[in-house]
Every structure is written in C-alpha cells, then in structure tokens.
Design a protein around this motif. Structure first.
Motif, PDB file in Angstrom:
ATOM      1  N   ALA A 113       4.473  -0.136   7.120  1.00  0.00           N
ATOM      2  CA  ALA A 113       5.643   0.472   6.484  1.00  0.00           C
ATOM      3  C   ALA A 113       5.858  -0.082   5.083  1.00  0.00           C
ATOM      4  O   ALA A 113       6.146   0.671   4.142  1.00  0.00           O
ATOM      5  CB  ALA A 113       6.889   0.228   7.343  1.00  0.00           C
ATOM      6  N   LEU A 114       5.697  -1.397   4.916  1.00  0.00           N
ATOM      7  CA  LEU A 114       5.838  -1.988   3.581  1.00  0.00           C
ATOM      8  C   LEU A 114       4.721  -1.533   2.657  1.00  0.00           C
ATOM      9  O   LEU A 114       4.947  -1.293   1.461  1.00  0.00           O
ATOM     10  CB  LEU A 114       5.857  -3.514   3.688  1.00  0.00           C
ATOM     11  N   GLN A 115       3.526  -1.417   3.195  1.00  0.00           N
ATOM     12  CA  GLN A 115       2.392  -0.939   2.402  1.00  0.00           C
ATOM     13  C   GLN A 115       2.689   0.446   1.824  1.00  0.00           C
ATOM     14  O   GLN A 115       2.495   0.706   0.625  1.00  0.00           O
ATOM     15  CB  GLN A 115       1.151  -0.875   3.290  1.00  0.00           C
ATOM     16  N   TRP A 128       3.367  -9.908  -2.924  1.00  0.00           N
ATOM     17  CA  TRP A 128       3.692  -9.638  -1.525  1.00  0.00           C
ATOM     18  C   TRP A 128       3.079 -10.733  -0.669  1.00  0.00           C
ATOM     19  O   TRP A 128       1.871 -10.890  -0.600  1.00  0.00           O
ATOM     20  CB  TRP A 128       3.145  -8.266  -1.124  1.00  0.00           C
ATOM     21  N   LEU A 129       3.954 -11.517  -0.038  1.00  0.00           N
ATOM     22  CA  LEU A 129       3.518 -12.539   0.897  1.00  0.00           C
ATOM     23  C   LEU A 129       3.795 -12.043   2.312  1.00  0.00           C
ATOM     24  O   LEU A 129       4.936 -11.699   2.644  1.00  0.00           O
ATOM     25  CB  LEU A 129       4.260 -13.863   0.668  1.00  0.00           C
ATOM     26  N   ASN A 130       2.758 -11.999   3.130  1.00  0.00           N
ATOM     27  CA  ASN A 130       2.894 -11.510   4.497  1.00  0.00           C
ATOM     28  C   ASN A 130       2.630 -12.647   5.472  1.00  0.00           C
ATOM     29  O   ASN A 130       1.655 -13.392   5.327  1.00  0.00           O
ATOM     30  CB  ASN A 130       1.889 -10.383   4.777  1.00  0.00           C
ATOM     31  N   ALA A 131       3.510 -12.794   6.455  1.00  0.00           N
ATOM     32  CA  ALA A 131       3.294 -13.833   7.454  1.00  0.00           C
ATOM     33  C   ALA A 131       1.983 -13.603   8.187  1.00  0.00           C
ATOM     34  O   ALA A 131       1.585 -12.474   8.449  1.00  0.00           O
ATOM     35  CB  ALA A 131       4.458 -13.850   8.442  1.00  0.00           C
ATOM     36  N   SER A 132       1.321 -14.693   8.499  1.00  0.00           N
ATOM     37  CA  SER A 132       0.194 -14.708   9.422  1.00  0.00           C
ATOM     38  C   SER A 132       0.374 -15.975  10.239  1.00  0.00           C
ATOM     39  O   SER A 132       1.499 -16.466  10.368  1.00  0.00           O
ATOM     40  CB  SER A 132      -1.138 -14.678   8.666  1.00  0.00           C
ATOM     41  N   GLU A 165      -3.818  -9.254   9.550  1.00  0.00           N
ATOM     42  CA  GLU A 165      -4.369  -9.455   8.209  1.00  0.00           C
ATOM     43  C   GLU A 165      -5.216  -8.264   7.766  1.00  0.00           C
ATOM     44  O   GLU A 165      -5.232  -7.910   6.577  1.00  0.00           O
ATOM     45  CB  GLU A 165      -5.184 -10.746   8.163  1.00  0.00           C
ATOM     46  N   LYS A 166      -5.914  -7.638   8.697  1.00  0.00           N
ATOM     47  CA  LYS A 166      -6.737  -6.478   8.349  1.00  0.00           C
ATOM     48  C   LYS A 166      -5.879  -5.352   7.787  1.00  0.00           C
ATOM     49  O   LYS A 166      -6.220  -4.743   6.762  1.00  0.00           O
ATOM     50  CB  LYS A 166      -7.507  -5.992   9.576  1.00  0.00           C
ATOM     51  N   VAL A 167      -4.761  -5.074   8.432  1.00  0.00           N
ATOM     52  CA  VAL A 167      -3.848  -4.034   7.954  1.00  0.00           C
ATOM     53  C   VAL A 167      -3.264  -4.429   6.600  1.00  0.00           C
ATOM     54  O   VAL A 167      -3.157  -3.599   5.683  1.00  0.00           O
ATOM     55  CB  VAL A 167      -2.717  -3.796   8.981  1.00  0.00           C
ATOM     56  N   PHE A 168      -2.905  -5.691   6.463  1.00  0.00           N
ATOM     57  CA  PHE A 168      -2.293  -6.172   5.227  1.00  0.00           C
ATOM     58  C   PHE A 168      -3.221  -5.995   4.029  1.00  0.00           C
ATOM     59  O   PHE A 168      -2.800  -5.558   2.949  1.00  0.00           O
ATOM     60  CB  PHE A 168      -1.909  -7.645   5.396  1.00  0.00           C
ATOM     61  N   PHE A 169      -4.480  -6.331   4.195  1.00  0.00           N
ATOM     62  CA  PHE A 169      -5.422  -6.294   3.072  1.00  0.00           C
ATOM     63  C   PHE A 169      -6.183  -4.962   2.975  1.00  0.00           C
ATOM     64  O   PHE A 169      -7.027  -4.807   2.091  1.00  0.00           O
ATOM     65  CB  PHE A 169      -6.430  -7.436   3.190  1.00  0.00           C
ATOM     66  N   ALA A 170      -5.876  -4.001   3.852  1.00  0.00           N
ATOM     67  CA  ALA A 170      -6.648  -2.755   3.897  1.00  0.00           C
ATOM     68  C   ALA A 170      -6.564  -1.952   2.611  1.00  0.00           C
ATOM     69  O   ALA A 170      -7.572  -1.448   2.105  1.00  0.00           O
ATOM     70  CB  ALA A 170      -6.185  -1.911   5.083  1.00  0.00           C
ATOM     71  N   ASP A 171      -5.361  -1.808   2.056  1.00  0.00           N
ATOM     72  CA  ASP A 171      -5.170  -0.983   0.853  1.00  0.00           C
ATOM     73  C   ASP A 171      -5.278  -1.868  -0.380  1.00  0.00           C
ATOM     74  O   ASP A 171      -4.391  -2.672  -0.664  1.00  0.00           O
ATOM     75  CB  ASP A 171      -3.801  -0.297   0.905  1.00  0.00           C
ATOM     76  N   THR A 172      -6.372  -1.715  -1.106  1.00  0.00           N
ATOM     77  CA  THR A 172      -6.596  -2.524  -2.306  1.00  0.00           C
ATOM     78  C   THR A 172      -6.151  -1.808  -3.578  1.00  0.00           C
ATOM     79  O   THR A 172      -6.325  -2.337  -4.680  1.00  0.00           O
ATOM     80  CB  THR A 172      -8.085  -2.888  -2.432  1.00  0.00           C
ATOM     81  N   SER A 173      -5.566  -0.634  -3.434  1.00  0.00           N
ATOM     82  CA  SER A 173      -5.185   0.150  -4.616  1.00  0.00           C
ATOM     83  C   SER A 173      -3.806  -0.227  -5.153  1.00  0.00           C
ATOM     84  O   SER A 173      -3.474   0.117  -6.289  1.00  0.00           O
ATOM     85  CB  SER A 173      -5.191   1.646  -4.275  1.00  0.00           C
ATOM     86  N   LEU A 174      -3.006  -0.934  -4.355  1.00  0.00           N
ATOM     87  CA  LEU A 174      -1.649  -1.263  -4.791  1.00  0.00           C
ATOM     88  C   LEU A 174      -1.664  -2.327  -5.881  1.00  0.00           C
ATOM     89  O   LEU A 174      -2.410  -3.308  -5.787  1.00  0.00           O
ATOM     90  CB  LEU A 174      -0.819  -1.762  -3.603  1.00  0.00           C
ATOM     91  N   PRO A 175      -0.829  -2.170  -6.913  1.00  0.00           N
ATOM     92  CA  PRO A 175      -0.778  -3.152  -8.000  1.00  0.00           C
ATOM     93  C   PRO A 175       0.099  -4.346  -7.638  1.00  0.00           C
ATOM     94  O   PRO A 175       1.109  -4.645  -8.296  1.00  0.00           O
ATOM     95  CB  PRO A 175      -0.166  -2.340  -9.143  1.00  0.00           C
ATOM     96  N   LYS A 178      -1.437 -10.027  -3.193  1.00  0.00           N
ATOM     97  CA  LYS A 178      -1.204 -10.207  -1.764  1.00  0.00           C
ATOM     98  C   LYS A 178      -1.640 -11.594  -1.288  1.00  0.00           C
ATOM     99  O   LYS A 178      -2.729 -12.062  -1.619  1.00  0.00           O
ATOM    100  CB  LYS A 178      -1.969  -9.157  -0.963  1.00  0.00           C
ATOM    101  N   ILE A 179      -0.773 -12.207  -0.478  1.00  0.00           N
ATOM    102  CA  ILE A 179      -1.071 -13.508   0.113  1.00  0.00           C
ATOM    103  C   ILE A 179      -0.703 -13.485   1.583  1.00  0.00           C
ATOM    104  O   ILE A 179       0.429 -13.138   1.937  1.00  0.00           O
ATOM    105  CB  ILE A 179      -0.294 -14.653  -0.576  1.00  0.00           C
ATOM    106  N   ALA A 180      -1.640 -13.838   2.462  1.00  0.00           N
ATOM    107  CA  ALA A 180      -1.365 -14.004   3.884  1.00  0.00           C
ATOM    108  C   ALA A 180      -1.070 -15.476   4.140  1.00  0.00           C
ATOM    109  O   ALA A 180      -1.898 -16.347   3.849  1.00  0.00           O
ATOM    110  CB  ALA A 180      -2.543 -13.545   4.725  1.00  0.00           C
TER     111      ALA A 180
END
Length: 320
Positions: A113-115, A128-132, A165-175, A178-180
């Motif tokens: 949803a955030l992506q 964007w820092l995402n918990a892991s 983490e796979k979902v978090f890093f999947a879209d590389t087009s966003l400006p 990203k940090i897990a």
C-alpha cells in the motif's frame, strides 16, 4: 564469537539532519506501538513534524489508514522527508495457520500500500525505512551475522522476513531511498519484551532459558532512535541494515547481568520442556527465547555510527 567492543563518543548524528535549521516531516505507519512511540518522542523533541498512520486514530497527529488500501491518507505523504513503516502483527503469539497468515499479510500488504501511495505522490518522500527483523538470519552459535556474510535460511520466521523485504525492494522505479531495518530486540521500559523480562526476574524466574548458550542480540531504545536518525542523515546508506548493538551476549549472561542490575540474587532456570509447556499456556513460541541471534551492525559501524550503549551492562544500568 561476540561482536567487537565499540566505545561511546560525543557524536550527535542528528545535527547533520538540521542544516540551516530545517526540520523534517516524518510519517510513521503503524506508529502507535512501542517503537513508534519511541521514535515519535525522539523526533518530536528534536522539533520535527511527526504524523502517525493507524487503524485507530485518537490524536490530532494520527491519520486513519487500513494498512491495506490507498485512501485519503496519501495526501499526508506529500512533501514528507521520511516514511517509516513499522506495521505488522506481533510475532508474540502461537504460530497457528491463522496467525501465520495475518503475520505475513499485515507486513506485505502494508508495504504494498505504501509502495503504491508513494508512486501516486506529486512530491513523494525522499527516504523510506521499512521494518524488517534480524530473525532473517539462521540460528547461529558461532558465526557472527553481518549484512554481507549473514546466512539466511528457510523457516517460517525467515521466510516472513524474506517475503517482506522482497516486496519492499520490488519496485525500483520510485524516486525514494529505501532501507530495510533488520532490527533485533529493542530494550525499553515502556514496551516490547524488556518489561516482561524484568517482571519474571523480580519473581525469581530470571535464570537462563534452555541451555543459555544462545546469543541475544539487542539494542537500547535510545540507540535505536539514534541509528534511525543516522541512517536518514547518511545518503550512502541504502538496502539492508542491521540495527543492533555491536556486542551480543549469551542468554545466561544476559539474565545474569539483568538479575544483578535489579538486585535479584538468584533466578530459576527454565529448561526447554518447561518453556514449551509455558509457551502453549501463555500463547507464544519458544523460538523467541531459544533462537540464537548473533548479529553485528557492520554497515552502521563502517559508516561511523557510535553507540551510547555498546555493552549490555550499560544498557541495564540506564534502564534500571
């Protein structure tokens, strides 16, 4: 082998965030839990503007979201410097089929949803820092797990983290940078596991769990906040980062130092069979106590971060 000892120095990484007096707009998704409250207090005291995305908004700075779908909350992201996503059902439960599903979906769907929301912003967040979780690494009694050489295995907990983490890093087009955050146990007096540990220790049950040889990786709540601020300030930091103190300790030593800090002379040990019975009764899993987490914050240290509480005795002295 434990981590190398790293001393504390007079370094304020937060100063780098406030060049020319500019404060940040920070969004914390799932920010009503222990870590969200700790971060909100830390950044608010620095003068930053902090907004919380939550299913149950009660305060003026809390915005409703269902952690699954896009909605009017997207406007809150506009112009923000930082988004921190802490959303996810607690793993302090029994790993039955329903709980496993909720644990996974709560992490994956909120990240998706955030992506999508960030992609819809005209002026998206920069960071964007995402918990892991450091539970992504295998049970390790000898090898130290850093970001480069840590071994990732294949069980429920590790697969949750991998999917997350796979979902978090999947879209590389966003400006967006990203940090897990591969975080270990965060020690604080107002939430998380630590208050429960203190309670059982005061009741005389603060002996070792299992054989006591498993490593406990941990971080003081203040260093957790400082590490997040440090990561935000250092643009070269992207990808996966271990957020933990540099000196893990054996479970038997962790409990020994905790007893000493609380002035409790003895603690009854808890063998595995007793823990397995108790975990069913209180609705949790023995993995939370018995898995050996031997984790090292190599990337933070290599970039110059210095811990205020590098040793467990220092953390206990401040918290008790």
């Amino acid at each position: 082998m434990a981590g190398l000892s790293v001393g504390s120095v007079g370094y304020n990484c937060y100063d780098e965030l406030n060049i020319n007096g500019r404060k940040m707009k920070i969004i914390i998704a799932g920010g009503t839990g222990f870590l969200g409250k700790v971060l909100q207090k830390y950044f608010t005291e620095k003068g930053d503007e902090v907004w919380i995305l939550t299913r149950t908004p009660k305060k003026i700075n809390e915005i409703y979201w269902d952690a699954t779908n896009t909605g009017s909350w997207i406007s809150t992201l506009e112009g923000a410097e930082v988004v921190i996503n802490l959303t996810g059902k607690s793993v302090d439960c029994r790993y039955n089929a329903n709980n496993k599903k909720i644990i996974l979906e709560s992490r994956v769907k909120s990240t998706e949803a955030l992506q999508k929301a960030i992609g819809l912003c005209e002026n998206p967040p920069k960071i964007w820092l995402n918990a892991s979780s450091a539970t992504i690494y295998i049970h390790a009694e000898t090898q130290l797990m850093d970001e480069e050489n840590g071994i990732i295995g294949d069980d429920f907990s590790m697969n949750i983290c991998k999917s997350w983490e796979k979902v978090f890093f999947a879209d590389t087009s966003l400006p967006v940078r990203k940090i897990a955050l591969r975080t270990t146990i965060v020690l604080g007096n107002k939430g998380g596991a630590f208050p429960k540990m203190k309670t059982i220790t005061r009741l005389g049950l603060g002996g070792k769990q299992g054989n006591g040889k498993q490593w406990v990786s941990w971080i003081h709540e203040q260093d957790f906040c400082r590490a997040v601020a440090f990561i935000i300030a250092h643009e070269q930091l992207t990808g996966k980062i271990n957020v933990c103190a540099p000196n893990p300790v054996r479970n038997e030593d962790f409990m020994k130092y905790l007893r000493k800090s609380l002035g409790v002379p003895v603690g009854i040990n808890s063998p595995v069979t007793l823990l397995e019975c108790a975990s069913v009764f209180i609705g949790t899993e023995t993995e939370l106590l018995l898995k050996s987490r031997n984790v090292y914050p190599k990337r933070l240290l290599d970039t110059g971060f210095r811990f205020e509480f590098p040793e467990i005795t220092q953390a206990f002295a401040e918290l008790n």
